[in-house]
Design an enzyme around this catalytic site. Structure first.
Site, PDB file in Angstrom:
ATOM      1  N   LYS A  24      43.627  41.748  35.023  1.00 17.15           N
ATOM      2  CA  LYS A  24      43.016  41.559  33.865  1.00 17.15           C
ATOM      3  C   LYS A  24      44.139  41.701  32.952  1.00 17.15           C
ATOM      4  O   LYS A  24      44.776  42.868  32.708  1.00 17.15           O
ATOM      5  CB  LYS A  24      41.713  42.363  33.467  1.00 17.15           C
ATOM      6  CG  LYS A  24      41.188  42.219  32.502  1.00 17.15           C
ATOM      7  CD  LYS A  24      40.058  43.188  32.218  1.00 17.15           C
ATOM      8  CE  LYS A  24      39.188  43.097  30.867  1.00 17.15           C
ATOM      9  NZ  LYS A  24      38.061  44.155  31.018  1.00 17.15           N
ATOM     10  N   SER A  40      33.655  42.018  30.150  1.00 13.72           N
ATOM     11  CA  SER A  40      34.737  41.467  29.588  1.00 13.72           C
ATOM     12  C   SER A  40      35.619  40.916  30.581  1.00 13.72           C
ATOM     13  O   SER A  40      36.805  40.202  30.405  1.00 13.72           O
ATOM     14  CB  SER A  40      35.480  42.180  28.597  1.00 13.72           C
ATOM     15  OG  SER A  40      36.028  43.542  29.102  1.00 13.72           O
ATOM     16  N   SER A  81      31.780  46.175  32.030  1.00  8.57           N
ATOM     17  CA  SER A  81      32.661  45.181  31.993  1.00  8.57           C
ATOM     18  C   SER A  81      33.396  44.734  33.501  1.00  8.57           C
ATOM     19  O   SER A  81      33.942  43.843  33.702  1.00  8.57           O
ATOM     20  CB  SER A  81      33.749  45.101  31.083  1.00  8.57           C
ATOM     21  OG  SER A  81      33.212  45.049  29.780  1.00  8.57           O
TER      22      SER A  81
END
Length: 513
Positions: free
Chosen positions: A79, A171, A195
């Site tokens: 990420k 996210s 998330s």
């Protein structure tokens, strides 16, 4: 007939490499080509073939010398909230924001180093051995990890591979989408208020948020420091256990890192329970069902999938127990006071002076600050900075922030009361399956409300995970959330693994994969 390489999980690929079925270079080339040709969901923000192949060659050399571990040579993607050393990886670190567009980090985040080649214990000291995974690239995410749909990325939204018209969750949406689409066998994510768990549920993959402090936050671009926690997203609980074992552990560079010895989560996952049998591996496990997690507003398709999954857990020997988390609804206002307050402080460093974006034209220093932040931050980040600044301002700190912190402690106490009657807690990850892109764009509060089932565990600092548990509306995946007491990651993985041995939801793939 063996599955194609891109359809296999971390553990399967580790075995394929160990048995000589393929080399890490061949595997890396296959997945780099797939990322270039089949990333219709916008999961990747950047790849760097030269760096990835160099890591793969190093992994193959370690294997040839008999020094390979279970993850050596297996590709992973990160990420883009974790910084990666630009000189060695060739990858930028942007946090999904124009504010950091083109930023070249001079070091690796601890999580990146531990999964990769290793980390230096101190400046000038030799690197300690990492797991030897190959970093393919950086993955899309909501800007500074603020969002529940991955629509807040400055570089465009990620899409759900089960239906490209729907969100992948956020996210860590790019991480979940990449794993579900077969672009990478595993990815890192971060979980501040859900998330990791929510995108894993929306994309039909497995994700775990460990206890706060289990994984180092060093090199993780901060959103809300008392809530942010790293974790893996992968195909199965077995894969997550392998990655979490490598990612976790004390880090002196993170003042919130838990001082615990290294953990072997794979061994904990496989350890038999007292009185268990092959047919009933969860014998004696008490699973609490909070009545507040099954409200009338829970979508019927999600409710039906969860009840079927809970019945499966009962069949595996678990006992279902009714419990209560009476302050569940209060977790939303509590979170959306505390997290923006911490964000407003953390994001103060992005002012155009030392790194990141700087406005091209300005009259003086104050004008540079204003224009830089106005240009660099997106709408959702600005909204949360404004909320956070307000609740921390003179005259409002006691009325909002201090009260939220008191309620946070009460929410944590509610969990401890539940754990006197149960070992794990189960419920939904989200009230619905993934929604359509743009469906909640004009109503941020509606998106905030979708976090109601993930926020309580985050506020309490407890471990939680999402396990694929069926399908709902339009064939979209539904996730079962499991929550454990502090440092009970092994128990979560054990229950999830037993469930996945009895079901195949985690093994199903969208048509594109």
């Amino acid at each position: 007939m063996s599955a194609a390489l891109h359809q296999r999980g971390v553990a399967e690929l580790g075995r394929a490499l160990a048995e000589g079925e393929c080399s890490s270079v061949e595997l890396t080339q296959t997945l780099l080509a797939r990322a270039a040709e089949h990333d219709r969901c916008g999961a990747f923000l950047a790849t760097h073939a030269e760096s990835a192949l160099a890591q793969a060659r190093a992994a193959d050399a370690l294997r040839a010398r008999g020094l390979a571990g279970p993850l050596t040579g297996v590709p992973v993607a990160h990420k883009d909230i974790f910084v990666t050393d630009f000189d060695t990886s060739g990858l930028p670190s942007t946090a999904g924001s124009k504010m950091l567009e083109g930023y070249k980090s001079p070091f690796d985040a601890t999580v990146v180093a531990r999964l990769g080649a290793g980390e230096a214990a101190a400046p000038g000291s030799p690197a300690s051995g990492g797991a030897g995974m190959v970093t393919l690239g950086k993955l899309n995410c909501d800007e500074f990890a603020m969002g529940s749909a991955n629509e807040n990325s400055a570089f465009g939204p990620a899409r759900n591979p089960w239906d490209l018209a729907r969100v992948p969750g956020g996210s860590s949406g790019g991480s979940a989408a990449a794993v579900a689409a077969g672009l990478v066998p595993a990815a890192t994510g971060t979980d501040t208020g859900g998330s990791i768990r929510q995108p894993a549920a929306f994309c039909g993959v497995t994700g775990i948020k460990p206890t706060y402090g289990v994984c180092s936050r060093y090199g993780m671009i901060a959103f809300a420091s008392s809530l942010d926690q790293a974790g893996p997203i992968a195909r199965s609980a077995e894969d997550c256990a392998l990655l979490l074992s490598a990612m976790s552990g004390f880090d002196a560079r993170d003042s919130t890192s838990a001082q615990r010895p290294p953990q072997d989560y794979t061994a904990q996952m496989r350890a038999p329970r007292p009185g268990a049998t092959p047919a009933r591996p969860l014998q004696g496990l008490r699973i609490g069902l909070p009545r507040e997690f099954f409200p009338a507003a829970l979508a019927a398709d999600v409710h039906a999938a969860l009840r079927a999954a809970l019945a499966e857990l009962e069949g595996l020997g678990a006992t279902l127990v009714d419990v209560s988390l009476p302050r569940t609804e209060l977790s939303i206002p509590v979170y959306y006071i505390i997290a923006p307050a911490e964000a407003s402080s953390n994001l103060g460093r992005f002012d155009g002076v030392k790194f990141g974006h700087r406005a091209a034209r300005y009259d003086d220093l104050l004008d540079m600050y204003r224009k830089t932040r106005a240009e660099g931050f997106g709408a959702e980040v600005k909204r949360r900075i404004m909320i956070g600044t307000y609740v921390l301002s003179h005259g409002y700190y006691d009325a909002y922030y201090l009260q939220a912190q008191k309620l946070r402690r009460m929410i944590a106490d509610d969990f401890q009361a539940c754990f006197r009657d149960c070992d794990l807690i189960a419920g939904p990850v989200a009230p619905t399956v993934a929604w359509k892109l743009g469906e909640q764009g004009d109503d941020p509060v509606k998106a905030y409300l979708a976090d109601i089932f993930t926020l309580p565990a985050s506020l309490a600092g407890l471990p939680g995970m999402s396990v694929p548990a069926g399908f709902g509306e339009a064939g979209m995946p539904v996730g079962l959330q499991l929550i454990g007491n502090y440092f009970a990651e092994g128990a979560l993985l054990q229950a999830a693994h037993a469930f996945q041995q009895a079901t195949d939801f985690h093994a199903r793939r969208p048509a594109a994969a």
